[in-house]
Design an enzyme around this catalytic site. Structure first.
Site, PDB file in Angstrom:
ATOM      1  N   CYS A  43       0.836  -1.190   0.000  1.00 30.29           N
ATOM      2  CA  CYS A  43       0.000   0.000   0.000  1.00 30.29           C
ATOM      3  C   CYS A  43       0.876   1.246   0.000  1.00 30.29           C
ATOM      4  O   CYS A  43       1.980   1.246   0.549  1.00 30.29           O
ATOM      5  CB  CYS A  43      -0.902  -0.010   1.226  1.00 30.29           C
ATOM      6  N   ASP A  45       0.484   3.757   1.743  1.00 25.73           N
ATOM      7  CA  ASP A  45       0.470   4.350   3.076  1.00 25.73           C
ATOM      8  C   ASP A  45       1.901   4.592   3.572  1.00 25.73           C
ATOM      9  O   ASP A  45       2.741   3.696   3.551  1.00 25.73           O
ATOM     10  CB  ASP A  45      -0.257   3.408   4.039  1.00 25.73           C
ATOM     11  N   ARG A  47       3.116   4.784   6.347  1.00 27.58           N
ATOM     12  CA  ARG A  47       3.501   4.092   7.578  1.00 27.58           C
ATOM     13  C   ARG A  47       3.967   2.666   7.337  1.00 27.58           C
ATOM     14  O   ARG A  47       4.318   1.961   8.291  1.00 27.58           O
ATOM     15  CB  ARG A  47       2.312   4.081   8.550  1.00 27.58           C
ATOM     16  N   HIS A  99      -2.303  -3.883   5.080  1.00 26.87           N
ATOM     17  CA  HIS A  99      -2.137  -3.506   6.487  1.00 26.87           C
ATOM     18  C   HIS A  99      -3.494  -3.221   7.101  1.00 26.87           C
ATOM     19  O   HIS A  99      -4.392  -2.680   6.448  1.00 26.87           O
ATOM     20  CB  HIS A  99      -1.212  -2.291   6.636  1.00 26.87           C
ATOM     21  N   CYS A 102      -6.292  -0.071   6.768  1.00 25.27           N
ATOM     22  CA  CYS A 102      -6.012   0.527   5.457  1.00 25.27           C
ATOM     23  C   CYS A 102      -7.151   1.468   5.050  1.00 25.27           C
ATOM     24  O   CYS A 102      -8.315   1.063   4.951  1.00 25.27           O
ATOM     25  CB  CYS A 102      -5.845  -0.576   4.416  1.00 25.27           C
TER      26      CYS A 102
END
Length: 214
Positions: A43, A45, A47, A99, A102
């Site tokens: 992803c 993202d 993080r 994750h 998400c």
């Protein structure tokens, strides 16, 4: 220049110096080329950085990221990355890593509109449709979202198995292995969903390609 941008440049300089202190020849080796054994489809993202959460150094993981780690068969960007990874770099393992929490998956689970993003979320909504009975039966919304994340990874693994040139590689050997993982932001740990594939045998026959010419 904004101070936040300057901080990035300074951070890079600090990282270079620290890396050289630990391994003086690191950048000389890195400049000679890459030979990663892993392709990471994750992803976007911020993080969930692949090398950091697996404690690997630059050069060890080839990476493709998008919103909610989707494998779409008309995504020329993703397919080009996967093709280069398996045909040129000869990676042995492809990891699809989602994750929990998400945002893309949770958005797809809702009926909210997110403008242009809605078109991308259809790919994830299709996963919900495929598993609607199981997901609708989970009353707790948080638990339903977590399970949706896992099922999304599962279906993206299946989508990779449908890629013709991956099946071509399997005809010539056992690699690549395709794995499905989920990362937890709460504790930093990766969960292996135990759905590893290295053949198209689990797919419906219509998705299995033959190298024989008609």
């Amino acid at each position: 220049m904004a101070e936040s941008i300057k901080d990035l440049i300074k951070g890079n300089q600090d990282w270079v110096e620290n890396t050289k202190q630990k391994d003086p020849s690191f950048f000389d080796r890195l400049a000679q080329g890459q030979s990663p054994q892993f392709l990471w489809i994750g992803c976007s993202d911020s993080r969930v950085p692949a090398t950091e959460i697996t404690n690997r150094m630059p050069g060890s993981i080839f990476v493709q990221r998008n919103i909610a780690n989707v494998v779409h068969h008309t995504d020329s960007n993703l397919l080009s990355v996967v093709y280069y990874a398996v045909k040129v770099l000869k990676v042995k393992h492809i990891i699809v890593c989602g994750h929990y929490g998400c945002g893309g998956v949770l958005a797809a689970m809702s009926n909210n509109s997110y403008g242009y993003l809605d078109n991308w979320l259809v790919n994830i909504k299709n996963v919900y449709r495929m598993h609607k009975k199981e997901l609708d039966a989970i009353e707790d919304e948080h638990a339903r979202g977590n399970r949706f994340v896992e099922l999304n990874v599962q279906e993206q693994v299946n989508n990779l198995c449908m890629v013709s040139f991956i099946q071509e590689e399997w005809e010539n050997g056992e690699f690549p292995y395709i794995h499905g993982w989920v990362y937890s932001l709460k504790d930093g740990l990766i969960k292996d969903l135990d759905i590893t594939k290295h053949s198209p045998a689990h797919l419906a026959s219509v998705y299995q390609y033959s190298s024989n010419q008609v």
